[in-house]
Motif scaffolding. Structure first.
Motif, PDB file in Angstrom:
ATOM      1  N   LEU A  68      17.521  -5.888  15.915  1.00  0.00           N
ATOM      2  CA  LEU A  68      17.223  -4.970  14.974  1.00  0.00           C
ATOM      3  C   LEU A  68      17.586  -5.432  13.575  1.00  0.00           C
ATOM      4  N   THR A  69      16.763  -4.861  12.585  1.00  0.00           N
ATOM      5  CA  THR A  69      17.361  -5.488  11.344  1.00  0.00           C
ATOM      6  C   THR A  69      18.779  -5.312  11.176  1.00  0.00           C
ATOM      7  N   THR A  70      19.339  -6.052  10.265  1.00  0.00           N
ATOM      8  CA  THR A  70      20.723  -6.070   9.887  1.00  0.00           C
ATOM      9  C   THR A  70      20.864  -4.797   9.123  1.00  0.00           C
ATOM     10  N   GLY A  71      22.001  -4.001   9.530  1.00  0.00           N
ATOM     11  CA  GLY A  71      22.488  -2.919   8.699  1.00  0.00           C
ATOM     12  C   GLY A  71      23.150  -1.833   9.590  1.00  0.00           C
ATOM     13  N   PRO A  72      23.318  -0.649   9.084  1.00  0.00           N
ATOM     14  CA  PRO A  72      24.163   0.177   9.848  1.00  0.00           C
ATOM     15  C   PRO A  72      23.579   0.608  11.280  1.00  0.00           C
ATOM     16  N   LEU A  73      22.483   0.857  11.421  1.00  0.00           N
ATOM     17  CA  LEU A  73      21.756   1.017  12.678  1.00  0.00           C
ATOM     18  C   LEU A  73      21.792  -0.072  13.614  1.00  0.00           C
ATOM     19  N   ARG A  74      21.749  -1.321  13.201  1.00  0.00           N
ATOM     20  CA  ARG A  74      22.073  -2.426  14.124  1.00  0.00           C
ATOM     21  C   ARG A  74      23.559  -2.245  14.725  1.00  0.00           C
ATOM     22  N   ASP A  75      24.547  -2.106  13.531  1.00  0.00           N
ATOM     23  CA  ASP A  75      25.809  -1.954  13.999  1.00  0.00           C
ATOM     24  C   ASP A  75      26.251  -1.052  14.871  1.00  0.00           C
ATOM     25  N   TYR A  76      25.577   0.275  14.694  1.00  0.00           N
ATOM     26  CA  TYR A  76      25.972   1.323  15.624  1.00  0.00           C
ATOM     27  C   TYR A  76      25.476   1.025  16.956  1.00  0.00           C
ATOM     28  N   VAL A  77      24.238   0.545  17.136  1.00  0.00           N
ATOM     29  CA  VAL A  77      23.598   0.214  18.730  1.00  0.00           C
ATOM     30  C   VAL A  77      24.359  -0.966  19.310  1.00  0.00           C
ATOM     31  N   GLU A  78      24.780  -1.895  18.566  1.00  0.00           N
ATOM     32  CA  GLU A  78      25.626  -2.895  19.218  1.00  0.00           C
ATOM     33  C   GLU A  78      26.870  -2.321  19.566  1.00  0.00           C
ATOM     34  N   SER A  79      27.467  -1.490  18.790  1.00  0.00           N
ATOM     35  CA  SER A  79      28.657  -0.784  19.151  1.00  0.00           C
ATOM     36  C   SER A  79      28.761   0.072  20.490  1.00  0.00           C
ATOM     37  N   THR A  80      27.581   0.404  20.935  1.00  0.00           N
ATOM     38  CA  THR A  80      27.475   1.291  21.951  1.00  0.00           C
ATOM     39  C   THR A  80      27.206   0.515  23.186  1.00  0.00           C
ATOM     40  N   GLN A  81      26.795  -0.816  23.100  1.00  0.00           N
ATOM     41  CA  GLN A  81      26.193  -1.310  24.268  1.00  0.00           C
ATOM     42  C   GLN A  81      27.205  -1.212  25.522  1.00  0.00           C
ATOM     43  N   GLY A  82      28.350  -1.192  25.451  1.00  0.00           N
ATOM     44  CA  GLY A  82      29.177  -1.023  26.630  1.00  0.00           C
ATOM     45  C   GLY A  82      29.038   0.196  27.440  1.00  0.00           C
ATOM     46  N   ALA A  83      28.802   1.363  26.727  1.00  0.00           N
ATOM     47  CA  ALA A  83      28.642   2.522  27.269  1.00  0.00           C
ATOM     48  C   ALA A  83      27.278   2.495  28.115  1.00  0.00           C
ATOM     49  N   PHE A  84      26.244   1.741  27.791  1.00  0.00           N
ATOM     50  CA  PHE A  84      25.274   1.839  28.399  1.00  0.00           C
ATOM     51  C   PHE A  84      24.813   0.683  29.489  1.00  0.00           C
ATOM     52  N   THR A  85      25.892  -0.013  30.289  1.00  0.00           N
ATOM     53  CA  THR A  85      25.848  -0.876  31.162  1.00  0.00           C
ATOM     54  C   THR A  85      25.426  -0.303  32.307  1.00  0.00           C
ATOM     55  N   GLY A  86      24.415  -0.978  32.997  1.00  0.00           N
ATOM     56  CA  GLY A  86      23.886  -0.555  34.119  1.00  0.00           C
ATOM     57  C   GLY A  86      22.934   0.805  34.106  1.00  0.00           C
ATOM     58  N   LEU A  87      22.619   1.227  32.997  1.00  0.00           N
ATOM     59  CA  LEU A  87      21.893   2.431  32.887  1.00  0.00           C
ATOM     60  C   LEU A  87      20.668   2.588  33.654  1.00  0.00           C
ATOM     61  N   ASP A  88      20.281   3.792  34.257  1.00  0.00           N
ATOM     62  CA  ASP A  88      19.045   3.860  35.092  1.00  0.00           C
ATOM     63  C   ASP A  88      17.890   3.782  34.300  1.00  0.00           C
ATOM     64  N   ALA A  89      17.041   3.159  34.465  1.00  0.00           N
ATOM     65  CA  ALA A  89      15.819   2.900  33.813  1.00  0.00           C
ATOM     66  C   ALA A  89      15.122   4.225  33.517  1.00  0.00           C
ATOM     67  N   ALA A  90      15.078   5.008  34.471  1.00  0.00           N
ATOM     68  CA  ALA A  90      14.325   6.422  34.192  1.00  0.00           C
ATOM     69  C   ALA A  90      15.059   7.149  32.900  1.00  0.00           C
ATOM     70  N   THR A  91      16.228   7.167  33.026  1.00  0.00           N
ATOM     71  CA  THR A  91      16.986   7.642  31.892  1.00  0.00           C
ATOM     72  C   THR A  91      16.593   6.843  30.499  1.00  0.00           C
ATOM     73  N   GLY A  92      16.348   5.721  30.436  1.00  0.00           N
ATOM     74  CA  GLY A  92      15.946   5.112  29.195  1.00  0.00           C
ATOM     75  C   GLY A  92      14.746   5.294  28.761  1.00  0.00           C
ATOM     76  N   ARG A  93      13.509   5.503  29.904  1.00  0.00           N
ATOM     77  CA  ARG A  93      12.099   5.777  29.310  1.00  0.00           C
ATOM     78  C   ARG A  93      12.305   7.266  29.035  1.00  0.00           C
ATOM     79  N   SER A  94      13.205   8.281  29.716  1.00  0.00           N
ATOM     80  CA  SER A  94      13.197   9.578  29.122  1.00  0.00           C
ATOM     81  C   SER A  94      13.611   9.526  27.543  1.00  0.00           C
ATOM     82  N   ALA A  95      14.745   8.899  27.470  1.00  0.00           N
ATOM     83  CA  ALA A  95      15.240   8.714  25.977  1.00  0.00           C
ATOM     84  C   ALA A  95      14.129   8.113  24.985  1.00  0.00           C
ATOM     85  N   VAL A  96      13.369   7.325  25.592  1.00  0.00           N
ATOM     86  CA  VAL A  96      12.337   6.851  24.468  1.00  0.00           C
ATOM     87  C   VAL A  96      11.320   7.798  24.260  1.00  0.00           C
ATOM     88  N   MET A  97      10.912   8.493  25.394  1.00  0.00           N
ATOM     89  CA  MET A  97       9.973   9.597  24.946  1.00  0.00           C
ATOM     90  C   MET A  97      10.374  10.700  24.094  1.00  0.00           C
TER      91      MET A  97
END
Length: 270
Positions: A123-152
């Motif tokens: 992601l582009t350097t900035g607050p959004l990238r910082d936020y996404v990186e800070s949450t990485q540990g919360a989404f380890t092993g996340l189900d792909a179906a959940t990820g696709r639902s979040a996208v949609m």
């Protein structure tokens, strides 16, 4: 992070089938004609029509909709039913098959085609990238179906399709194994989308994140006493949490998510 190689392989096969159908049908028509089998040459466009329907199907199931690909069945049908002489018909069908091939390549590379897995550094350097990186540990092993639902859900809301947002959010909250904080994000977004779809005001009581969810919030929640501000903050945080969910749960959609950074940044900074 969970990926689905079987699904990705199937999609790649379907993408490759588009030019095979388009060119194969025309080449078969040429072979039959040269062997002495005379018929109205527009019927050799049957494969191109099927290829255009397949292309539209693949485009429809992308988070970002490619309008050009979605409309190709109309032209394929016209070529199939419109009488035309042999040489002009063959030339037209070959040009159309070439166009479908270009569109399928465009769909693959520009509209959420497979992206390499990686970190928030894409992601582009900035607050959004910082936020996404800070949450990485919360989404380890996340189900792909959940990820696709979040996208949609994220893209449906960004496009102003609140009815679809509500439906997708409801489905996303029902996936087995979805973390509780992601379920709360889906249900909060669903409530907001249903209200926006019906143009209804804020209810007296509304869904909220729990205090334990605070480390995953992109925006600090306002102090008690301003329900309107708190209501809006819940929605923004739900969308941004689902953006991060989509980033880690559906790596193949990262090109589209990178393209949606301006909208996500507007939520974060608003």
């Amino acid at each position: 992070m969970t990926e689905n190689p079987v699904r990705d392989t199937r999609v790649n096969y379907l993408l490759a089938l588009v030019p095979v159908l388009a060119f194969g049908s025309t080449l078969l028509g040429i072979a039959l004609w040269e062997s002495g089998t005379r018929f109205d040459i527009q019927y050799a466009a049957a494969g191109s029509f099927c290829a255009s329907c397949l292309l539209a199907y693949l485009a429809w199931h992308r988070p970002r909709k490619d309008i050009v690909s979605l409309t190709t069945p109309l032209y394929g049908f016209i070529f199939l039913v419109t009488p035309i002489d042999y040489y002009s018909g063959i030339l037209l069908q070959l040009f159309y098959a070439t166009g479908l091939t270009i569109l399928v390549i465009r769909l693959h590379y520009r509209f959420a085609a497979g992206a390499p897995a990686g970190s928030g550094a894409e992601l582009t350097t900035g607050p959004l990238r910082d936020y996404v990186e800070s949450t990485q540990g919360a989404f380890t092993g996340l189900d792909a179906a959940t990820g696709r639902s979040a996208v949609m859900a994220f893209f449906a809301f960004a496009e102003g399709n609140y009815r679809k947002t509500a439906d997708v959010s409801h489905a996303g909250s029902c996936h087995d194994g979805t973390p509780a904080y992601v379920i709360r994000a889906f249900t909060i977004l669903r409530q907001h989308a249903e209200l926006l779809d019906k143009n209804q005001p804020r209810p007296v009581t509304y869904l909220k994140f729990l205090p334990d969810d605070s480390p995953l919030m992109a925006k600090p929640l306002p102090s008690a006493g301003d329900p309107d501000e708190e209501f809006e903050a819940m929605m923004d945080n739900a969308l941004l949490l689902l953006y991060s969910t989509a980033w880690y749960g559906s790596p193949e959609n990262r090109p589209s998510l990178r393209g949606a950074q301006p909208f996500a940044m507007k939520l974060l900074e608003g």
